[in-house]
Design a protein around this motif. Structure first.
Motif, PDB file in Angstrom:
ATOM      1  N   UNK A  98     -44.131-125.592 -18.266  1.00 20.95           N
ATOM      2  CA  UNK A  98     -44.317-124.331 -17.544  1.00 20.95           C
ATOM      3  C   UNK A  98     -43.426-123.235 -18.103  1.00 20.95           C
ATOM      4  N   UNK A  99     -43.972-122.021 -18.183  1.00 22.36           N
ATOM      5  CA  UNK A  99     -43.188-120.832 -18.507  1.00 22.36           C
ATOM      6  C   UNK A  99     -43.443-119.779 -17.435  1.00 22.36           C
ATOM      7  N   UNK A 100     -42.346-119.192 -16.934  1.00 22.06           N
ATOM      8  CA  UNK A 100     -42.401-118.111 -15.947  1.00 22.06           C
ATOM      9  C   UNK A 100     -42.019-116.815 -16.653  1.00 22.06           C
ATOM     10  N   UNK A 101     -43.011-115.938 -16.866  1.00 21.90           N
ATOM     11  CA  UNK A 101     -42.770-114.650 -17.508  1.00 21.90           C
ATOM     12  C   UNK A 101     -42.441-113.584 -16.466  1.00 21.90           C
ATOM     13  N   UNK A 102     -41.728-112.540 -16.907  1.00 20.84           N
ATOM     14  CA  UNK A 102     -41.292-111.484 -15.970  1.00 20.84           C
ATOM     15  C   UNK A 102     -40.573-112.139 -14.795  1.00 20.84           C
ATOM     16  N   UNK A 161     -49.229-125.167 -26.290  1.00 20.33           N
ATOM     17  CA  UNK A 161     -48.756-126.421 -25.697  1.00 20.33           C
ATOM     18  C   UNK A 161     -48.329-126.270 -24.241  1.00 20.33           C
ATOM     19  N   UNK A 162     -48.545-125.104 -23.642  1.00 23.12           N
ATOM     20  CA  UNK A 162     -48.127-124.885 -22.262  1.00 23.12           C
ATOM     21  C   UNK A 162     -49.250-125.247 -21.291  1.00 23.12           C
ATOM     22  N   UNK A 163     -48.899-125.924 -20.231  1.00 24.09           N
ATOM     23  CA  UNK A 163     -49.876-126.269 -19.202  1.00 24.09           C
ATOM     24  C   UNK A 163     -50.020-125.161 -18.165  1.00 24.09           C
ATOM     25  N   UNK A 164     -48.958-124.405 -17.971  1.00 26.29           N
ATOM     26  CA  UNK A 164     -48.966-123.377 -16.930  1.00 26.29           C
ATOM     27  C   UNK A 164     -48.111-122.192 -17.347  1.00 26.29           C
ATOM     28  N   UNK A 207     -52.682-111.857 -20.335  1.00 31.30           N
ATOM     29  CA  UNK A 207     -53.951-112.557 -20.560  1.00 31.30           C
ATOM     30  C   UNK A 207     -54.167-112.839 -22.046  1.00 31.30           C
ATOM     31  N   UNK A 208     -53.934-111.823 -22.869  1.00 38.43           N
ATOM     32  CA  UNK A 208     -54.154-111.989 -24.312  1.00 38.43           C
ATOM     33  C   UNK A 208     -53.217-113.045 -24.888  1.00 38.43           C
ATOM     34  N   UNK A 209     -51.979-113.072 -24.411  1.00 39.47           N
ATOM     35  CA  UNK A 209     -51.036-114.057 -24.910  1.00 39.47           C
ATOM     36  C   UNK A 209     -51.316-115.455 -24.395  1.00 39.47           C
ATOM     37  N   UNK A 210     -51.772-115.545 -23.160  1.00 41.37           N
ATOM     38  CA  UNK A 210     -52.013-116.861 -22.563  1.00 41.37           C
ATOM     39  C   UNK A 210     -53.042-117.666 -23.352  1.00 41.37           C
ATOM     40  N   UNK A 211     -54.027-116.992 -23.901  1.00 41.65           N
ATOM     41  CA  UNK A 211     -55.048-117.688 -24.686  1.00 41.65           C
ATOM     42  C   UNK A 211     -54.424-118.426 -25.863  1.00 41.65           C
ATOM     43  N   UNK A 217     -57.299-126.449 -21.088  1.00 46.07           N
ATOM     44  CA  UNK A 217     -57.268-126.890 -19.707  1.00 46.07           C
ATOM     45  C   UNK A 217     -56.101-126.328 -18.915  1.00 46.07           C
ATOM     46  N   UNK A 218     -55.204-125.589 -19.586  1.00 44.47           N
ATOM     47  CA  UNK A 218     -54.057-124.996 -18.908  1.00 44.47           C
ATOM     48  C   UNK A 218     -54.433-123.759 -18.111  1.00 44.47           C
ATOM     49  N   UNK A 219     -53.515-123.311 -17.275  1.00 52.64           N
ATOM     50  CA  UNK A 219     -53.778-122.188 -16.369  1.00 52.64           C
ATOM     51  C   UNK A 219     -52.708-121.100 -16.485  1.00 52.64           C
ATOM     52  N   UNK A 220     -53.126-119.886 -16.211  1.00 56.49           N
ATOM     53  CA  UNK A 220     -52.214-118.769 -16.027  1.00 56.49           C
ATOM     54  C   UNK A 220     -52.439-118.242 -14.617  1.00 56.49           C
ATOM     55  N   UNK A 221     -51.351-117.963 -13.888  1.00 57.02           N
ATOM     56  CA  UNK A 221     -51.427-117.466 -12.517  1.00 57.02           C
ATOM     57  C   UNK A 221     -50.576-116.210 -12.421  1.00 57.02           C
TER      58      UNK A 221
END
Length: 277
Positions: A98-102, A161-164, A207-211, A217-221
């Motif tokens: 997991x990575x928490x941005x901002x 390699x990030x799941x979330x 959004x652009x970076x998350x791709x 199968x990973x998610x961005x919230x």
């Protein structure tokens, strides 16, 4: 004329209420608990009456049942951001990376550490004061806090390699920043509030970076305003993510969750693989 100071609870409530504090009784309790002398209490009350956010006066904020240190100038965690934590917990498999941005004070990171038991967890923020505050809050967990713009400071080997990924990025339109309550507008870092012309400038970049950084199968919230969800979902879909909207009436909160599809014939690379190194 100097107003005589008192430690009387009812008198303190009256002073706070006269200064415009909506939850004067609760604030009086917290201020009384925070001060170990009449002199310190007088200082804390004077700061609060002058308009300084209560969280800065106390030195902490409550978030998801946790007491999180908050330094002056650092974005104060809002209760509504608990929806991001709830949604992340609902969509993410066991032991995610997991990575928490901002990340601000690191409040969301702390809550995710407790809710998800991630095998690997990191945070990042562009504001140096926020990074210092988050590092202090997360030191006992050994969570690294990177200084930089969104994904930029992350080691390149973590890409894909990030799941979330979670982000409480700024989403207030520039023209609306001046309409925010003075506690936010005058005391919190502008970089934590101003989301550009339509409020979505930073979130589009998330959004652009998350791709590129999510595993299949990973998610961005992310958190957003309810009125922004159509445009934000379109931005996620445009870069190849599959978005959905979550709303919580009690929290008056809205989150957008988006999934990176698994390539045809592939399988989700989440929950159980090795953490990035």
């Amino acid at each position: 004329m100097t107003v005589p100071f008192t430690t009387d609870h009812s008198a303190l409530v009256s002073r706070l209420r006269a200064a415009g504090c909506v939850y004067a009784e609760d604030e009086a309790d917290l201020l009384l608990d925070a001060a170990d002398s009449p002199a310190l209490l007088a200082d804390l009350v004077a700061r609060r009456i002058a308009g300084e956010p209560l969280e800065y006066v106390l030195g902490w904020a409550e978030f998801c049942g946790l007491r999180v240190a908050v330094d002056p100038g650092v974005f104060v965690p809002r209760g509504r951001t608990a929806l991001v934590v709830d949604v992340a917990a609902a969509v993410t498999g066991p032991a995610p990376a997991v990575v928490d941005l901002c990340c601000g004070s690191g409040a969301t990171t702390l809550a995710l550490a407790r809710r998800l038991a991630p095998r690997w967890l990191a945070a990042a923020d562009i504001d140096s004061a926020a990074v210092a505050c988050a590092r202090r809050n997360l030191a006992r967990l050994g969570v690294p806090v990177f200084s930089g713009d969104l994904f930029d400071p992350l080691p390149p080997r973590w890409r894909g390699r990030l799941d979330l990924v979670v982000a409480n990025a700024p989403y207030v339109p520039t023209s609306a920043v001046e309409l925010l309550p003075p506690e936010a507008r005058l005391h919190e870092a502008p970089v934590a509030l101003d989301g550009g012309p339509d409020g979505l400038a930073v979130l589009r970049r998330v959004a652009a970076g998350a791709v590129r950084w999510l595993a299949p199968g990973g998610h961005v919230v992310v958190e957003a305003a309810e009125a922004q969800t159509d445009a934000l979902c379109a931005a996620f879909a445009e870069v190849g993510l599959v978005p959905a909207v979550r709303h919580d009436e009690d929290l008056e909160a809205t989150a957008v969750v988006a999934r990176l599809p698994v390539p045809e014939g592939g399988s989700p690379d989440v929950a159980g693989g090795r953490a990035p190194h």
